[in-house]
Design an enzyme around this catalytic site. Structure first.
Site, PDB file in Angstrom:
ATOM      1  N   GLY A  74     -31.303 -49.184 -82.743  1.00 54.55           N
ATOM      2  CA  GLY A  74     -29.883 -50.414 -82.730  1.00 54.55           C
ATOM      3  C   GLY A  74     -29.062 -50.635 -83.292  1.00 54.55           C
ATOM      4  N   GLY A  75     -28.573 -48.911 -84.115  1.00 48.43           N
ATOM      5  CA  GLY A  75     -27.317 -49.325 -84.624  1.00 48.43           C
ATOM      6  C   GLY A  75     -27.274 -49.733 -86.114  1.00 48.43           C
ATOM      7  N   LYS A  77     -28.515 -52.362 -92.311  1.00 51.09           N
ATOM      8  CA  LYS A  77     -26.496 -52.806 -92.450  1.00 51.09           C
ATOM      9  C   LYS A  77     -26.263 -52.582 -91.076  1.00 51.09           C
ATOM     10  CE  LYS A  77     -25.352 -48.196 -90.160  1.00 51.09           C
ATOM     11  NZ  LYS A  77     -24.294 -48.482 -89.126  1.00 51.09           N
ATOM     12  N   ALA A  96     -29.124 -48.892 -88.971  1.00 51.32           N
ATOM     13  CA  ALA A  96     -29.553 -47.628 -89.728  1.00 51.32           C
ATOM     14  C   ALA A  96     -30.747 -47.615 -89.704  1.00 51.32           C
ATOM     15  CB  ALA A  96     -29.111 -47.161 -91.346  1.00 51.32           C
ATOM     16  N   GLY A  97     -32.197 -48.012 -89.048  1.00 51.49           N
ATOM     17  CA  GLY A  97     -33.672 -48.298 -89.720  1.00 51.49           C
ATOM     18  C   GLY A  97     -34.323 -46.821 -90.330  1.00 51.49           C
ATOM     19  N   GLY A  98     -33.862 -45.787 -88.943  1.00 52.49           N
ATOM     20  CA  GLY A  98     -34.265 -44.727 -89.722  1.00 52.49           C
ATOM     21  C   GLY A  98     -33.671 -44.581 -91.258  1.00 52.49           C
ATOM     22  N   SER A  99     -32.622 -44.643 -91.677  1.00 50.60           N
ATOM     23  CA  SER A  99     -31.596 -43.649 -92.500  1.00 50.60           C
ATOM     24  C   SER A  99     -32.155 -44.906 -93.821  1.00 50.60           C
ATOM     25  CB  SER A  99     -30.459 -44.558 -92.495  1.00 50.60           C
ATOM     26  OG  SER A  99     -29.423 -43.287 -91.692  1.00 50.60           O
ATOM     27  N   ALA A 100     -32.791 -46.058 -93.118  1.00 53.98           N
ATOM     28  CA  ALA A 100     -33.404 -46.838 -94.491  1.00 53.98           C
ATOM     29  C   ALA A 100     -34.901 -46.948 -94.696  1.00 53.98           C
ATOM     30  CB  ALA A 100     -33.422 -48.345 -94.056  1.00 53.98           C
ATOM     31  N   ASP A 159     -25.369 -42.077 -93.646  1.00 54.61           N
ATOM     32  CA  ASP A 159     -25.597 -44.079 -94.185  1.00 54.61           C
ATOM     33  C   ASP A 159     -26.692 -43.861 -94.874  1.00 54.61           C
ATOM     34  OD1 ASP A 159     -24.528 -44.921 -91.406  1.00 54.61           O
ATOM     35  OD2 ASP A 159     -26.751 -45.075 -90.539  1.00 54.61           O
ATOM     36  N   PRO A 167     -34.407 -52.389 -86.176  1.00 55.79           N
ATOM     37  CA  PRO A 167     -34.653 -52.725 -84.985  1.00 55.79           C
ATOM     38  C   PRO A 167     -34.312 -51.365 -84.556  1.00 55.79           C
ATOM     39  CG  PRO A 167     -32.918 -54.033 -85.070  1.00 55.79           C
ATOM     40  CD  PRO A 167     -33.487 -53.822 -86.117  1.00 55.79           C
TER      41      PRO A 167
HETATM   42  O1  C5P Z   1     -25.947 -39.069 -89.634  1.00 51.78           O
HETATM   43  P1  C5P Z   1     -26.363 -39.338 -89.043  1.00 51.78           P
HETATM   44  O2  C5P Z   1     -27.663 -38.874 -89.077  1.00 51.78           O
HETATM   45  O3  C5P Z   1     -27.109 -40.708 -89.057  1.00 51.78           O
HETATM   46  O4  C5P Z   1     -26.108 -38.614 -87.486  1.00 51.78           O
HETATM   47  C1  C5P Z   1     -26.431 -38.948 -86.427  1.00 51.78           C
HETATM   48  C2  C5P Z   1     -25.605 -38.031 -84.845  1.00 51.78           C
HETATM   49  O5  C5P Z   1     -24.530 -38.410 -85.222  1.00 51.78           O
HETATM   50  C3  C5P Z   1     -24.958 -37.043 -85.346  1.00 51.78           C
HETATM   51  O6  C5P Z   1     -25.923 -35.495 -85.043  1.00 51.78           O
HETATM   52  C4  C5P Z   1     -23.394 -36.621 -84.906  1.00 51.78           C
HETATM   53  O7  C5P Z   1     -24.162 -36.330 -83.600  1.00 51.78           O
HETATM   54  C5  C5P Z   1     -23.264 -37.728 -84.856  1.00 51.78           C
HETATM   55  N1  C5P Z   1     -22.326 -38.161 -86.235  1.00 51.78           N
HETATM   56  C6  C5P Z   1     -21.089 -38.170 -86.117  1.00 51.78           C
HETATM   57  N2  C5P Z   1     -20.331 -38.140 -87.279  1.00 51.78           N
HETATM   58  C7  C5P Z   1     -20.650 -39.121 -88.022  1.00 51.78           C
HETATM   59  C8  C5P Z   1     -22.309 -39.641 -88.423  1.00 51.78           C
HETATM   60  C9  C5P Z   1     -23.007 -39.567 -87.450  1.00 51.78           C
HETATM   61  O8  C5P Z   1     -20.563 -37.118 -85.052  1.00 51.78           O
HETATM   62  N3  C5P Z   1     -19.686 -39.561 -89.290  1.00 51.78           N
END
Ligand code: C5P
Length: 301
Positions: free
Chosen positions: A101-102, A9, A104-108, A140, A98
């Site tokens: 990389g921002g 994404k 969302a590879g792990g979430s994907a 994500d 990547p």
């Molecule tokens: O939800 P996810 O595990 O992807 O988030 C990773 C880290 O990014 C969280 O532990 C938090 O520090 C930060 N985060 C946040 N606010 C969000 C999403 C992520 O502060 N809406």
């Protein structure tokens, strides 16, 4: 054996509000799935072990947690707990998205593992319940089940449709280092300390550009509230944006918390010109072109 492919994404808009009591930040984002895919294969294990193997193409020296912390492993556990069985599964992930990389590879991979394990174990789970499990895994993950172009509210996990026309061509400048999402949000807190941050919003001009399918308007409306913070942690990224500007990209935006930068191109030739200029400038480790929107985690044969 089941194979699921899942896209990366980018965020066309990423509005961020003040940190909540639970540590997360309220977001108003527009997610957009692009055709850069990871593949997750699920095979029954001979015992009750849930394991994962990673194969990453492209970026050198990538470190991916392949144990219990891995989001795909946690996704398999979530489905198994939901069904109440103790079957094992061997997950094999072919990564193209990547790492850190921002995009969302792990979430994907987690979204793909949810879909793959549901299928492998014939899990009759409703869409809502699946989305709840997805949201528990990460902000994500619900979007990566959907794909397309969609709004994300809450901490990003509440997905709703947006009216979006057209298909868009992106040039992505990749780095061979990652940026920690948590660190970028902490830097955001530091920079905004003492400010009265309102509720985050997606700009109207971005939504209207998507409604009309106008790439030029969309390029001008791309926005990301984390960009300044990510640039502060990784100042060399400025050079990436500069190349995009020199090549008249229709717009540029950091992907999530970075460090990948997405440029909107007007056509194939423009995308090639942009990609060549980026590759020649030594400001990024790799350049790929991608188009969106595409669907979310789906079976693949
Ligand atoms: O939800 P996810 O595990 O992807 O988030 C990773 C880290 O990014 C969280 O532990 C938090 O520090 C930060 N985060 C946040 N606010 C969000 C999403 C992520 O502060 N809406």
């Amino acid at each position: 054996m089941v194979t699921v492919k899942v896209p990366a994404k980018i965020n066309l808009a990423l509005g961020v509000g003040p940190r909540r009591d639970d540590g997360f930040h309220p977001l108003a984002t527009v997610y957009h799935a692009v055709d850069l895919y990871d593949e997750v294969r699920a095979e029954p294990a001979s015992d009750s072990t849930i394991s994962v193997r990673m194969h990453h193409e492209g970026v050198e020296n990538a470190i991916v947690p392949a144990g219990e912390d891995n989001l795909a492993v946690r996704a398999a556990h979530a489905i198994r707990d939901f069904i109440g069985v103790d079957d094992g599964v061997e997950l094999a992930i072919r990564k193209t998205i990547p790492i850190s990389g921002g995009m969302a590879g792990g979430s994907a991979d987690a979204a793909a593992a949810l879909v793959a394990c549901c299928d492998l174990w014939n899990c009759a789970i409703g869409r809502e319940e699946l989305e709840r499990l997805a949201a528990e895994l990460g902000s994500d993950v619900p979007f990566l089940l959907h794909g397309g172009t969609a709004m994300g509210d809450g901490r990003g996990e509440q997905i709703s449709p947006v009216l979006a026309r057209g298909s868009y061509l992106w040039v992505l400048a990749l780095q061979n280092h990652g940026l920690s999402t948590a660190d970028v949000f902490t830097e955001f807190d530091r920079r905004t300390a003492g400010q009265q941050l309102g509720a985050p919003l997606v700009p109207d001009d971005l939504l209207s550009a998507l409604r009309s399918g106008n790439a030029e308007q969309l390029g001008a409306a791309l926005t990301n509230d984390l960009q300044v913070s990510s640039l502060a942690l990784d100042p060399e990224l400025q050079g990436v944006f500069d190349v995009g500007r020199e090549c008249q990209a229709l717009g540029s935006v950091l992907c999530g918390s970075g460090p990948t930068v997405a440029f909107l191109a007007s056509d194939e030739q423009h995308a090639t010109d942009l990609a060549v200029a980026l590759a020649a400038s030594n400001v990024c480790a790799d350049v790929v072109t991608a188009s969106g929107p595409v669907t979310g985690a789906r079976h693949f044969s």
